[in-house]
Write a protein that holds these residues in place. Structure first.
Motif, PDB file in Angstrom:
ATOM      1  N   LEU A 181      23.848  57.161  50.519  1.00  0.00           N
ATOM      2  CA  LEU A 181      24.281  57.891  49.467  1.00  0.00           C
ATOM      3  C   LEU A 181      23.507  59.005  49.088  1.00  0.00           C
ATOM      4  N   LEU A 182      22.215  58.922  49.265  1.00  0.00           N
ATOM      5  CA  LEU A 182      21.251  60.080  49.270  1.00  0.00           C
ATOM      6  C   LEU A 182      21.631  61.483  50.226  1.00  0.00           C
ATOM      7  N   GLU A 183      21.913  60.655  51.317  1.00  0.00           N
ATOM      8  CA  GLU A 183      22.407  61.974  52.438  1.00  0.00           C
ATOM      9  C   GLU A 183      23.698  62.588  52.321  1.00  0.00           C
ATOM     10  N   GLN A 184      24.717  61.859  51.618  1.00  0.00           N
ATOM     11  CA  GLN A 184      25.800  62.357  50.847  1.00  0.00           C
ATOM     12  C   GLN A 184      25.743  63.632  50.034  1.00  0.00           C
ATOM     13  N   ALA A 185      24.979  63.067  49.229  1.00  0.00           N
ATOM     14  CA  ALA A 185      24.707  64.042  48.004  1.00  0.00           C
ATOM     15  C   ALA A 185      23.796  65.331  48.715  1.00  0.00           C
ATOM     16  N   PHE A 186      22.620  65.021  49.326  1.00  0.00           N
ATOM     17  CA  PHE A 186      21.809  66.098  49.885  1.00  0.00           C
ATOM     18  C   PHE A 186      22.701  67.126  50.805  1.00  0.00           C
ATOM     19  N   GLU A 187      23.742  66.467  51.634  1.00  0.00           N
ATOM     20  CA  GLU A 187      24.214  67.438  52.457  1.00  0.00           C
ATOM     21  C   GLU A 187      25.464  68.271  51.645  1.00  0.00           C
ATOM     22  N   ALA A 239      25.026  69.295  48.614  1.00  0.00           N
ATOM     23  CA  ALA A 239      24.037  70.394  47.975  1.00  0.00           C
ATOM     24  C   ALA A 239      23.719  71.486  48.876  1.00  0.00           C
ATOM     25  N   LEU A 240      23.540  70.950  50.280  1.00  0.00           N
ATOM     26  CA  LEU A 240      23.259  72.084  51.196  1.00  0.00           C
ATOM     27  C   LEU A 240      24.234  73.104  51.461  1.00  0.00           C
ATOM     28  N   ARG A 241      25.488  72.335  51.533  1.00  0.00           N
ATOM     29  CA  ARG A 241      26.712  73.027  52.069  1.00  0.00           C
ATOM     30  C   ARG A 241      27.176  73.999  50.993  1.00  0.00           C
ATOM     31  N   ILE A 243      10.462  70.477  47.680  1.00  0.00           N
ATOM     32  CA  ILE A 243      11.083  71.305  48.468  1.00  0.00           C
ATOM     33  C   ILE A 243      10.417  71.495  50.017  1.00  0.00           C
ATOM     34  N   THR A 244       9.059  71.019  49.959  1.00  0.00           N
ATOM     35  CA  THR A 244       8.693  71.039  51.366  1.00  0.00           C
ATOM     36  C   THR A 244       9.089  69.643  52.094  1.00  0.00           C
ATOM     37  N   LEU A 245       9.343  68.577  51.225  1.00  0.00           N
ATOM     38  CA  LEU A 245       9.622  67.241  51.772  1.00  0.00           C
ATOM     39  C   LEU A 245      11.172  67.817  52.420  1.00  0.00           C
ATOM     40  N   ALA A 246      12.040  68.317  51.541  1.00  0.00           N
ATOM     41  CA  ALA A 246      13.307  68.862  51.822  1.00  0.00           C
ATOM     42  C   ALA A 246      13.557  69.468  53.101  1.00  0.00           C
ATOM     43  N   SER A 294      21.803  78.437  59.795  1.00  0.00           N
ATOM     44  CA  SER A 294      21.794  78.977  58.306  1.00  0.00           C
ATOM     45  C   SER A 294      20.951  78.209  57.484  1.00  0.00           C
ATOM     46  N   ALA A 295      21.076  76.788  57.451  1.00  0.00           N
ATOM     47  CA  ALA A 295      20.304  75.932  56.853  1.00  0.00           C
ATOM     48  C   ALA A 295      18.752  75.926  57.082  1.00  0.00           C
ATOM     49  N   CYS A 296      18.655  76.090  58.552  1.00  0.00           N
ATOM     50  CA  CYS A 296      17.245  76.228  58.789  1.00  0.00           C
ATOM     51  C   CYS A 296      16.602  77.357  58.164  1.00  0.00           C
ATOM     52  N   LEU A 297      17.197  78.641  58.195  1.00  0.00           N
ATOM     53  CA  LEU A 297      16.542  79.749  57.651  1.00  0.00           C
ATOM     54  C   LEU A 297      16.743  79.792  56.067  1.00  0.00           C
ATOM     55  N   THR A 298      17.666  79.208  55.470  1.00  0.00           N
ATOM     56  CA  THR A 298      17.610  78.972  54.113  1.00  0.00           C
ATOM     57  C   THR A 298      16.473  78.115  53.363  1.00  0.00           C
ATOM     58  N   VAL A 299      16.685  77.042  53.964  1.00  0.00           N
ATOM     59  CA  VAL A 299      15.722  75.774  53.241  1.00  0.00           C
ATOM     60  C   VAL A 299      14.049  76.185  53.633  1.00  0.00           C
TER      61      VAL A 299
END
Length: 346
Positions: free
Chosen positions: A90-96, A98-100, A222-225, A316-321
């Protein structure tokens, strides 16, 4: 209705940040928790920003730590506990999602080695994220450098592990390229040159605790993210393209910043036992970036073109997060504040 008060539950120095992380920690240490799914749903419903939500990101961090084996207090027999895995899903679905929704998606190149390599280098060159490394080189104080080590310890004391999940999921030239990179990350047969070990030595040289997880309580969501995004990409087979793209961008944006970090440390009088980690990466990652961009990411795209979009998303996620995490540190320091969590927020 306000959320119920939570009595922080300590896990080897890591305290819960809300009802969800409290339940996850209790369950993974043998506690009787039977409402993980509803707690996850409630936490997600109440969250204004999943990526920066302390309770959600700590819960994910602990759930992933169970798979890594990085926190010895977690019961290994519960790694595949049905309720925990369902909550993680459930958490991964929401996290993904949000990132996308927030990570800029670059134009897709042709799925060839040369085109993907060029696109990844262009993406890295176009990155306009905050230059934490330039600040460190010229302005960072001793106190800020200690904070830098504490923030970076969340990933770097486990360096390379998130990307290694991809090894059994790849084949052919992409697999060979990843193993070549990871062999260097793990010391190329020399235990004392494992990059996580060199970083631990640097932390000790800076007078800090090198126990994994020792500073989790001090770092913001955000560091954990940043680590959680790698873990999510690596642990989900359907996201193998994203973890490959992430590693490519990670290696391509490492060499110059590490030279600047080493310059800043020397400016402040830190000795070779502290700068060694950063000096090692100046040369190693200059080699790795070519392998990662072309042989790994380009080779995978050419062999499996259906993964091209995820390869570019992961990069892009690497650079952004990582830019968000670096921006948090830099913005805090520019305001004359600590980048660590304040005591009243813990």
């Amino acid at each position: 209705m306000s959320a119920p008060a939570v009595t922080p539950y300590a896990l080897h120095g890591i305290s819960a940040r809300g009802p969800l992380s409290d339940a996850v920690i209790r369950r993974l240490t043998g506690g009787d928790v039977d409402d993980l799914g509803s707690r996850a749903e409630s936490a997600l419903a109440a969250s204004a920003d999943v990526v920066r939500d302390d309770d959600i990101q700590l819960a994910l961090f602990v759930l992933y730590a169970s798979s890594y084996g990085s926190l010895p207090d977690l019961d290994p027999t519960l790694e595949f506990d049905v309720a925990l895995i369902a909550a993680r899903g459930l958490l991964e679905q929401a996290f993904e999602r949000a990132l996308r929704a927030t990570v800029p998606m670059p134009d897709l190149p042709e799925p060839t080695v040369d085109a993907v390599g060029r696109a990844l280098f262009a993406l890295a060159d176009a990155d306009t994220g905050p230059s934490l490394s330039r600040y460190v080189a010229k302005k960072a104080t001793d106190e800020q450098m200690h904070e830098f080590f504490m923030q970076r310890s969340i990933y770097t004391l486990r360096e390379a592990d998130p990307h290694s999940w991809a090894i059994p999921r790849l084949s052919g030239r992409a697999k060979a390229a990843l193993v070549e990179i990871q062999s260097d990350e793990y010391g190329a047969g020399r235990p004392d040159r494992v990059h996580a070990t060199i970083f631990a030595r640097a932390m000790r040289g800076a007078g800090l605790d090198d126990t994994y997880g020792g500073y989790v309580d001090d770092v913001p969501a955000i560091t954990l993210a940043s680590l959680n995004s790698m873990s999510m990409f690596g642990l989900n087979r359907r996201l193998v393209g994203a973890i490959v793209g992430h590693l490519a961008a990670f290696e391509m944006t490492s060499s110059i910043p590490n030279r600047l970090y080493a310059d800043g440390l020397r400016r402040l009088g830190f000795t070779e036992d502290v700068t060694d980690y950063f000096d090692e990466h100046v040369e190693a990652d200059a080699v790795h970036e070519q392998i990662a961009a072309r042989d790994l990411a380009g080779g995978l795209a050419e062999d499996r073109p259906e993964l091209l979009a995820d390869i570019m998303f992961g990069a892009s996620a690497c650079l952004t997060v990582d830019g968000w995490a670096a921006g948090h540190m830099l913005d805090s320091w520019m305001r004359g504040e600590s980048s660590l969590r304040q005591r009243d927020a813990r």
